[in-house]
Scaffold this active site. Sequence first.
Site, short mmCIF file in Angstrom:
data_model
loop_
_atom_site.label_atom_id
_atom_site.label_comp_id
_atom_site.label_asym_id
_atom_site.label_seq_id
_atom_site.Cartn_x
_atom_site.Cartn_y
_atom_site.Cartn_z
N SER A 136 -14.00 10.88 -88.46
CA SER A 136 -12.78 10.35 -89.07
C SER A 136 -12.33 11.30 -90.18
O SER A 136 -13.16 12.02 -90.75
CB SER A 136 -13.07 8.98 -89.70
OG SER A 136 -12.02 8.60 -90.56
N TYR A 149 -18.60 3.59 -94.59
CA TYR A 149 -17.96 4.16 -93.40
C TYR A 149 -17.73 5.66 -93.58
O TYR A 149 -18.08 6.47 -92.72
CB TYR A 149 -16.64 3.43 -93.15
CG TYR A 149 -15.82 3.91 -91.96
CD1 TYR A 149 -16.14 3.52 -90.67
CD2 TYR A 149 -14.72 4.75 -92.14
CE1 TYR A 149 -15.39 3.94 -89.59
CE2 TYR A 149 -13.97 5.19 -91.07
CZ TYR A 149 -14.30 4.78 -89.79
OH TYR A 149 -13.56 5.21 -88.72
N ALA A 150 -17.17 6.05 -94.74
CA ALA A 150 -16.85 7.46 -95.00
C ALA A 150 -18.12 8.29 -95.08
O ALA A 150 -18.20 9.39 -94.51
CB ALA A 150 -16.04 7.58 -96.29
N ALA A 151 -19.14 7.77 -95.77
CA ALA A 151 -20.39 8.53 -95.91
C ALA A 151 -21.03 8.76 -94.55
O ALA A 151 -21.53 9.86 -94.25
CB ALA A 151 -21.35 7.77 -96.83
N LYS A 153 -19.53 8.67 -91.57
CA LYS A 153 -18.70 9.57 -90.75
C LYS A 153 -18.90 11.03 -91.19
O LYS A 153 -18.86 11.95 -90.38
CB LYS A 153 -17.22 9.18 -90.83
CG LYS A 153 -16.88 7.89 -90.08
CD LYS A 153 -17.09 8.03 -88.58
CE LYS A 153 -16.51 6.85 -87.80
NZ LYS A 153 -16.79 6.94 -86.35
N1 LIG Z 1 -8.30 3.76 -85.34
C1 LIG Z 1 -8.42 4.60 -86.36
O1 LIG Z 1 -7.54 4.66 -87.25
C2 LIG Z 1 -9.60 5.52 -86.45
C3 LIG Z 1 -9.53 6.55 -87.40
C4 LIG Z 1 -10.61 7.41 -87.52
C5 LIG Z 1 -11.71 7.25 -86.71
N2 LIG Z 1 -11.75 6.23 -85.80
C6 LIG Z 1 -12.94 6.11 -84.98
O2 LIG Z 1 -12.59 6.08 -83.63
C7 LIG Z 1 -13.58 5.38 -82.89
C8 LIG Z 1 -12.92 4.37 -81.97
O3 LIG Z 1 -12.29 3.38 -82.77
P1 LIG Z 1 -10.97 2.62 -82.33
O4 LIG Z 1 -9.99 2.84 -83.40
O5 LIG Z 1 -10.62 2.93 -80.93
O6 LIG Z 1 -11.47 1.11 -82.50
P2 LIG Z 1 -11.63 -0.11 -81.48
O7 LIG Z 1 -10.42 -0.23 -80.64
O8 LIG Z 1 -12.03 -1.27 -82.31
O9 LIG Z 1 -12.84 0.34 -80.55
C9 LIG Z 1 -14.16 0.32 -81.01
C10 LIG Z 1 -15.07 0.44 -79.79
O10 LIG Z 1 -16.44 0.47 -80.24
C11 LIG Z 1 -17.20 -0.40 -79.42
N3 LIG Z 1 -18.35 -0.93 -80.16
C12 LIG Z 1 -18.34 -1.49 -81.40
N4 LIG Z 1 -19.58 -1.91 -81.71
C13 LIG Z 1 -20.38 -1.58 -80.66
C14 LIG Z 1 -21.76 -1.77 -80.39
N5 LIG Z 1 -22.60 -2.37 -81.25
N6 LIG Z 1 -22.26 -1.33 -79.21
C15 LIG Z 1 -21.44 -0.73 -78.30
N7 LIG Z 1 -20.12 -0.53 -78.51
C16 LIG Z 1 -19.60 -0.97 -79.67
C17 LIG Z 1 -16.22 -1.51 -79.05
O11 LIG Z 1 -16.60 -2.08 -77.83
P3 LIG Z 1 -17.13 -3.60 -77.64
O12 LIG Z 1 -16.46 -4.44 -78.65
O13 LIG Z 1 -16.81 -3.89 -76.22
O14 LIG Z 1 -18.58 -3.43 -77.87
C18 LIG Z 1 -14.94 -0.72 -78.83
O15 LIG Z 1 -14.87 -0.22 -77.52
C19 LIG Z 1 -14.52 4.77 -83.93
O16 LIG Z 1 -15.69 5.55 -84.03
C20 LIG Z 1 -13.72 4.83 -85.21
O17 LIG Z 1 -14.54 4.89 -86.35
C21 LIG Z 1 -10.72 5.38 -85.65
#
Ligand SMILES: NC(=O)c1ccc[n+]([C@@H]2O[C@H](COP(=O)([O-])OP(=O)(O)OC[C@H]3O[C@@H](n4cnc5c(N)ncnc54)[C@H](OP(=O)(O)O)[C@@H]3O)[C@@H](O)[C@H]2O)c1
Length: 247
Positions: A136, A149-151, A153
Amino acid sequence: MKKAVLITGASSGIGAASALEFSKNGYFVYLMGRSRERLENVALKCSHGASLLACDLTKAAEVDKRILEMTSVKIHRVEALVNCAGIFERHNTVSGSDDLWQRHFEVNLLGPVRITRGLFPYFEQQGGGSIVNVSSTVGLRPQGPTSAYAAIKAAMINWTSSLALEGGPLKIRANSICPGIVDTPIHNFNSLSGAQKNEALEKMKDLQPLGRIGTPEDIAKAIYFLGSDLSCWTTGAVLAVDGGINL
Ligand SMILES: NC(=O)c1ccc[n+]([C@@H]2O[C@H](COP(=O)([O-])OP(=O)(O)OC[C@H]3O[C@@H](n4cnc5c(N)ncnc54)[C@H](OP(=O)(O)O)[C@@H]3O)[C@@H](O)[C@H]2O)c1
């Protein structure tokens, strides 16, 4: 053998969009996440085939079982791993409990380490592979109430550099991608609709020099670049895909 990719967090947001991007480019997709129902919905849209690996990343035995299931199928060559699953809970250092830190550590770092540990020998045996770790922009530069979260990442970015060093001689590449604000269910504003959502988006748009927050597809294209041979001479890179927010 048909090329394949394993994507964690494939049931939603950036992971689901990445599954469709790889599929569009001819890959068989292994979809990992906890919700079988949501994984099935994504699988239906993958025109080059998909298989579900439903599991919870915090449960080591489940993860190992799913990796074994996937690697013992000899009809695909798994060429890429996208560690995309993640959680985000708003907090700061004072409000973030031990449990909150532990949850973020388990899902956002130890989970990806477990998956990678399982797949690394497979990549080594086949003569290479590509790992994309979804970090991130706050892993580069913390903002707002995101302390744990930041630490964590940031730790993911550093770990990816170690992986790139370890994997280089084995032709295993490892790169980090740092999304900015992307419209997915990880954010509360994602579930708003109509005028309320427009208002939230309007408030955020000026944070980015490019004038808008991101879509899951914006990130998926960059993940595909790093996961595929398009980036065959790139390893240890940290690619921010964020509309310029960190500027
Ligand atoms: N959206 C943003 O603004 C943003 C910005 C920077 C980085 N990111 C990063 O991008 C990545 C994807 O996030 P997203 O924004 O697409 O969020 P999201 O739509 O909430 O997707 C999160 C995914 O993680 C899975 N997950 C969560 N806990 C889990 C567990 N214990 N075991 C297995 N799977 C798990 C969820 O699947 P289930 O619920 O089916 O388990 C879901 O598919 C993350 O790593 C996030 O930190 C996002």
